[in-house]
Design a protein around this motif. Structure first.
Motif, PDB file in Angstrom:
ATOM      1  N   ALA A  78      50.393   0.201 -13.781  1.00 12.91           N
ATOM      2  CA  ALA A  78      51.166   1.294 -13.170  1.00 12.91           C
ATOM      3  C   ALA A  78      50.238   2.364 -12.612  1.00 12.91           C
ATOM      4  O   ALA A  78      50.441   2.868 -11.498  1.00 12.91           O
ATOM      5  CB  ALA A  78      52.130   1.879 -14.191  1.00 12.91           C
ATOM      6  N   ASP A  79      49.206   2.711 -13.376  1.00  8.04           N
ATOM      7  CA  ASP A  79      48.264   3.739 -12.922  1.00  8.04           C
ATOM      8  C   ASP A  79      47.526   3.304 -11.654  1.00  8.04           C
ATOM      9  O   ASP A  79      47.179   4.142 -10.811  1.00  8.04           O
ATOM     10  CB  ASP A  79      47.243   4.051 -14.023  1.00  8.04           C
ATOM     11  N   ASP A  80      47.294   2.000 -11.521  1.00 13.90           N
ATOM     12  CA  ASP A  80      46.599   1.481 -10.341  1.00 13.90           C
ATOM     13  C   ASP A  80      47.540   1.256  -9.162  1.00 13.90           C
ATOM     14  O   ASP A  80      47.090   0.819  -8.083  1.00 13.90           O
ATOM     15  CB  ASP A  80      45.915   0.149 -10.677  1.00 13.90           C
ATOM     16  N   GLY A  81      48.842   1.531  -9.362  1.00 14.09           N
ATOM     17  CA  GLY A  81      49.807   1.345  -8.283  1.00 14.09           C
ATOM     18  C   GLY A  81      50.206  -0.102  -8.048  1.00 14.09           C
ATOM     19  O   GLY A  81      50.833  -0.423  -7.030  1.00 14.09           O
ATOM     20  N   ARG A  82      49.869  -0.980  -8.973  1.00 15.64           N
ATOM     21  CA  ARG A  82      50.193  -2.402  -8.792  1.00 15.64           C
ATOM     22  C   ARG A  82      51.630  -2.708  -9.217  1.00 15.64           C
ATOM     23  O   ARG A  82      52.172  -3.746  -8.848  1.00 15.64           O
ATOM     24  CB  ARG A  82      49.200  -3.263  -9.575  1.00 15.64           C
ATOM     25  N   ILE A  83      52.226  -1.840 -10.017  1.00 14.07           N
ATOM     26  CA  ILE A  83      53.653  -1.872 -10.304  1.00 14.07           C
ATOM     27  C   ILE A  83      54.165  -0.442 -10.207  1.00 14.07           C
ATOM     28  O   ILE A  83      53.383   0.511 -10.208  1.00 14.07           O
ATOM     29  CB  ILE A  83      53.973  -2.453 -11.703  1.00 14.07           C
ATOM     30  N   ALA A  84      55.473  -0.288 -10.123  1.00 20.20           N
ATOM     31  CA  ALA A  84      56.061   1.043 -10.068  1.00 20.20           C
ATOM     32  C   ALA A  84      55.818   1.772 -11.391  1.00 20.20           C
ATOM     33  O   ALA A  84      55.638   1.130 -12.443  1.00 20.20           O
ATOM     34  CB  ALA A  84      57.552   0.936  -9.790  1.00 20.20           C
TER      35      ALA A  84
ATOM     36  N   PHE B 174      64.375  -6.827 -12.925  1.00 20.41           N
ATOM     37  CA  PHE B 174      63.032  -6.348 -13.257  1.00 20.41           C
ATOM     38  C   PHE B 174      62.115  -6.350 -12.033  1.00 20.41           C
ATOM     39  O   PHE B 174      61.219  -5.511 -11.932  1.00 20.41           O
ATOM     40  CB  PHE B 174      62.439  -7.169 -14.400  1.00 20.41           C
ATOM     41  N   ARG B 175      62.339  -7.270 -11.095  1.00 19.46           N
ATOM     42  CA  ARG B 175      61.520  -7.276  -9.884  1.00 19.46           C
ATOM     43  C   ARG B 175      61.745  -5.981  -9.087  1.00 19.46           C
ATOM     44  O   ARG B 175      60.796  -5.357  -8.596  1.00 19.46           O
ATOM     45  CB  ARG B 175      61.846  -8.493  -9.027  1.00 19.46           C
ATOM     46  N   LYS B 176      63.024  -5.572  -8.982  1.00 20.75           N
ATOM     47  CA  LYS B 176      63.326  -4.330  -8.269  1.00 20.75           C
ATOM     48  C   LYS B 176      62.758  -3.117  -9.016  1.00 20.75           C
ATOM     49  O   LYS B 176      62.265  -2.169  -8.402  1.00 20.75           O
ATOM     50  CB  LYS B 176      64.836  -4.184  -8.101  1.00 20.75           C
ATOM     51  N   LEU B 177      62.845  -3.150 -10.344  1.00 20.23           N
ATOM     52  CA  LEU B 177      62.326  -2.038 -11.143  1.00 20.23           C
ATOM     53  C   LEU B 177      60.820  -1.885 -10.987  1.00 20.23           C
ATOM     54  O   LEU B 177      60.298  -0.766 -10.910  1.00 20.23           O
ATOM     55  CB  LEU B 177      62.677  -2.255 -12.621  1.00 20.23           C
ATOM     56  N   LEU B 178      60.113  -3.007 -10.905  1.00 21.77           N
ATOM     57  CA  LEU B 178      58.651  -2.986 -10.981  1.00 21.77           C
ATOM     58  C   LEU B 178      57.957  -2.922  -9.628  1.00 21.77           C
ATOM     59  O   LEU B 178      56.779  -2.557  -9.564  1.00 21.77           O
ATOM     60  CB  LEU B 178      58.169  -4.236 -11.733  1.00 21.77           C
ATOM     61  N   THR B 179      58.648  -3.290  -8.565  1.00 25.89           N
ATOM     62  CA  THR B 179      58.010  -3.314  -7.244  1.00 25.89           C
ATOM     63  C   THR B 179      57.757  -1.893  -6.756  1.00 25.89           C
ATOM     64  O   THR B 179      58.692  -1.091  -6.674  1.00 25.89           O
ATOM     65  CB  THR B 179      58.886  -4.055  -6.228  1.00 25.89           C
ATOM     66  N   PRO B 180      56.502  -1.552  -6.442  1.00 27.67           N
ATOM     67  CA  PRO B 180      56.220  -0.195  -5.950  1.00 27.67           C
ATOM     68  C   PRO B 180      56.956   0.080  -4.643  1.00 27.67           C
ATOM     69  O   PRO B 180      57.081  -0.808  -3.793  1.00 27.67           O
ATOM     70  CB  PRO B 180      54.699  -0.199  -5.734  1.00 27.67           C
ATOM     71  N   GLN B 181      57.432   1.285  -4.487  1.00 30.38           N
ATOM     72  CA  GLN B 181      58.094   1.664  -3.248  1.00 30.38           C
ATOM     73  C   GLN B 181      57.054   1.871  -2.158  1.00 30.38           C
ATOM     74  O   GLN B 181      56.030   2.515  -2.383  1.00 30.38           O
ATOM     75  CB  GLN B 181      58.910   2.942  -3.438  1.00 30.38           C
ATOM     76  N   GLN B 182      57.349   1.310  -0.991  1.00 31.10           N
ATOM     77  CA  GLN B 182      56.438   1.476   0.140  1.00 31.10           C
ATOM     78  C   GLN B 182      56.715   2.821   0.816  1.00 31.10           C
ATOM     79  O   GLN B 182      57.858   3.146   1.112  1.00 31.10           O
ATOM     80  CB  GLN B 182      56.647   0.340   1.162  1.00 31.10           C
TER      81      GLN B 182
END
Length: 217
Positions: free
Chosen positions: A145-151, A198-206
């Protein structure tokens, strides 16, 4: 010189396994307090004295089941790899936990019953081995999360959510099937739903370009 313990015979091994399998049925239905040695012996097809030859007490049978269960229960989380693709690793964990609920519903209910009673026979394992593993994997998720690889997500509550949403299908199987009605495969449908959730929860917003504003009219 101390004598080595004798190896168990095939009959002794088979009877021990029969007792544990019967006890899993009884404990998962009635909980530790509601279960009796008489019930376990009846389901196992053995006499109570014969059962007590293998296990000294109801507590000993229950502890043997819990000891086997914990290792199996932790395996899906152990398989989450820090060097893998983050969303794929977390979704893989979701799918593995749902498969466990499908394949080991009695074990799931045994674990739930123990926790509901305050974990008197598992507290050491929960605060020890289980917590250590969760701390380790939570740190991995936090780094992603800190690296921006997940939301951004709280790793502990993410894991709690995965436990709740997957084990529900084992612990409340009767309710799930009654509400869905005939013609449904709860686990196949849940697999698709939880993957999407979970895919929607974890995918970073563009971050898109700032919206343009035209002159006031």
């Amino acid at each position: 010189m101390p004598q080595k313990p004798r190896a168990r015979t095939k009959i002794q091994i088979r009877n021990s396994e029969t007792i544990l399998d019967a006890a899993l049925d009884v404990f998962s239905q009635h909980g530790f307090r509601g279960a009796t040695l008489d019930q376990i012996a009846e389901v196992a097809g053995l006499s109570k004295p014969n059962l007590l030859y293998y296990f000294a007490s109801k507590e000993a049978i229950h502890q043997a089941l819990l000891s086997e269960l914990l290792d199996t229960w932790l395996d899906p989380l152990r398989a989450l790899r820090a060097d893998g693709e983050p969303i794929g690793e977390i979704l893989g964990y979701v799918h593995r936990k749902l498969e466990m609920s499908r394949d080991f519903p009695r074990e799931s209910r045994l674990f739930a019953n123990e926790i509901l009673q305050g974990a008197p026979r598992m507290m050491e394992a929960i605060t020890g081995e289980l917590k250590t593993l969760v701390d380790e994997k939570a740190a991995v998720i936090r780094d992603w999360a800190d690296d921006g690889r997940i939301a951004p997500v709280d790793p502990y509550h993410l894991i709690f959510s995965i436990w709740a949403l997957t084990q529900h299908y084992a612990d409340f199987d009767v309710q799930v099937r009654a509400v869905l009605g005939p013609g449904h495969d709860p686990f196949a449908e849940a697999d698709i739903y939880l993957d999407t959730l979970f895919r929607k929860l974890l995918t970073p917003q563009q971050e898109g370009p700032a919206p343009q504003t035209g002159p006031a009219t």
